[in-house]
Design an enzyme around this catalytic site. Sequence first.
Site, PDB file in Angstrom:
ATOM      1  N   ASP A 121       0.673  -1.151  -0.077  1.00  0.00           N
ATOM      2  CA  ASP A 121      -0.072  -0.036   0.128  1.00  0.00           C
ATOM      3  C   ASP A 121       1.025   1.288  -0.019  1.00  0.00           C
ATOM      4  O   ASP A 121       1.877   1.195   0.347  1.00  0.00           O
ATOM      5  CB  ASP A 121      -1.020  -0.042   1.382  1.00  0.00           C
ATOM      6  CG  ASP A 121      -2.024  -1.061   1.232  1.00  0.00           C
ATOM      7  OD1 ASP A 121      -2.475  -1.536  -0.179  1.00  0.00           O
ATOM      8  OD2 ASP A 121      -2.439  -1.605   2.331  1.00  0.00           O
ATOM      9  N   ILE A 122       0.210   2.369  -0.401  1.00  0.00           N
ATOM     10  CA  ILE A 122       1.112   3.545  -0.665  1.00  0.00           C
ATOM     11  C   ILE A 122       1.408   4.155   0.677  1.00  0.00           C
ATOM     12  O   ILE A 122       2.585   4.718   0.950  1.00  0.00           O
ATOM     13  CB  ILE A 122      -0.034   4.473  -1.360  1.00  0.00           C
ATOM     14  CG1 ILE A 122       0.603   5.974  -1.491  1.00  0.00           C
ATOM     15  CG2 ILE A 122      -1.376   5.089  -0.140  1.00  0.00           C
ATOM     16  CD1 ILE A 122       0.122   6.958  -2.296  1.00  0.00           C
TER      17      ILE A 122
END
Length: 248
Positions: A121-122
Amino acid sequence: MTELVRLSKRMSELGLSSRREADEWIARGWVRVDGQVISELGSKVLPHQKITVERQAAAEQSKRVTVLINKPMGYVSGQAEDGYTPAVALIKAENRWADDPSPETFHPTQLRSLVPAGRLDIDSVGLLILTQDGRVAKTLIGQDTAIEKEYLVRVQYTKEGKLPESDLKKLCFGLWMDGKPLLAAKVRWQNDDQLSFTLREGKKRQIRRMCDMVGLKVIGLKRVRIGKVKLGDLPVGQWRYLRPDEQF
């Protein structure tokens, strides 16, 4: 009766190549079945038939690189989205780890078809694998993969007191997500506010959602291992080549 199967699928099952690679090689006339060159895409074979590939295919495959990157926060794993930069943008000569033991020389052609084998995930950091090798991608993200991924997760309990032992057991086994039971996980405390999660699957934002189900808020998430390959001392934002002796 033994069923015919697509040649590219059979090559993938045998670990010779990815399906996409197999189709490329077939089109180039680099694949033989029982000694006969097969160059028609979509050709089918019987499971007992002998499949061999020409030397050119093996040579091309050996040139394909796999890299490990310590992904910083704010980078996306795959395609650029919503103005965020993809992690592959960090793969350049100046970001290569100075202590990388690999004798491999960096060349911009290695960026061609260099894709993430899995996502991070970012707002998560740590180990991300990018590869040109379809076999590596299949090992890590294929349907029947059982490769473990280990994460260190800093958490905050949102209820009174401490997380009950029964909820820790639920994190290990017993939670459902997207209408299905999650595979058994290994979850244990590392210290007062940090858990270690070892998973064999990777649903979208899985750890954050699991924590939310038992009243834990994730403050930070870092992937430290994929199979037998560890993040180790690789600095944030830097990368290195997968060594020939490293196996997932």
